[in-house]
Scaffold this motif. Sequence first.
Motif, PDB file in Angstrom:
ATOM      1  N   GLY A  54       0.854  -1.228  -0.135  1.00  0.00           N
ATOM      2  CA  GLY A  54       0.045   0.100  -0.114  1.00  0.00           C
ATOM      3  C   GLY A  54       0.922   1.350   0.062  1.00  0.00           C
ATOM      4  N   SER A  55       2.124   1.281  -0.054  1.00  0.00           N
ATOM      5  CA  SER A  55       2.917   2.374  -0.043  1.00  0.00           C
ATOM      6  C   SER A  55       2.713   3.095  -1.572  1.00  0.00           C
ATOM      7  N   THR A  56       2.832   4.389  -1.581  1.00  0.00           N
ATOM      8  CA  THR A  56       2.550   5.147  -2.911  1.00  0.00           C
ATOM      9  C   THR A  56       3.599   5.965  -3.248  1.00  0.00           C
ATOM     10  N   ASN A  57       3.619   5.974  -4.553  1.00  0.00           N
ATOM     11  CA  ASN A  57       4.615   7.050  -5.305  1.00  0.00           C
ATOM     12  C   ASN A  57       3.885   7.946  -6.175  1.00  0.00           C
ATOM     13  N   TYR A  58       4.105   9.148  -6.196  1.00  0.00           N
ATOM     14  CA  TYR A  58       3.281  10.026  -7.109  1.00  0.00           C
ATOM     15  C   TYR A  58       4.227  10.835  -8.007  1.00  0.00           C
ATOM     16  N   ALA A  59       4.100  11.157  -9.260  1.00  0.00           N
ATOM     17  CA  ALA A  59       4.542  12.119  -9.854  1.00  0.00           C
ATOM     18  C   ALA A  59       4.475  13.556  -9.455  1.00  0.00           C
TER      19      ALA A  59
END
Length: 113
Positions: A54-59
């Motif tokens: 569930g860890s997220t990374n976004y531009a």
Amino acid sequence: VQLQASGGGLVQPGGSLRLSCVASGSIFSINDMGWYRQAPGKQRELVALITRGGSTNYAGSVKGRFTISRDNAKNTVYLQMNSLKSEDTGVYFCYAYGYDDYWGQGTQVTVSS
């Protein structure tokens, strides 16, 4: 692993869309899932990624406007896109990483008045 994306379309600036991508095949091997996009004449770029945990990374360009989520029981990743801008226009590709990189067929998102 096969990825089937859906949910693209035409929307006015400021509007919202929700993309979905269902994974099938060797899904037990999948760790990360996410979305990339490619605008006309530009290189494919990362939009958002989410790990199995569930860890997220976004531009940077989509932070605060887009939300990625994942339902592991349904082998599905979602991209909720709000406050869409014309520069969000492009083909959005579902992506998964496991034993290899896997790509979906792409779904067109057009933001225009």
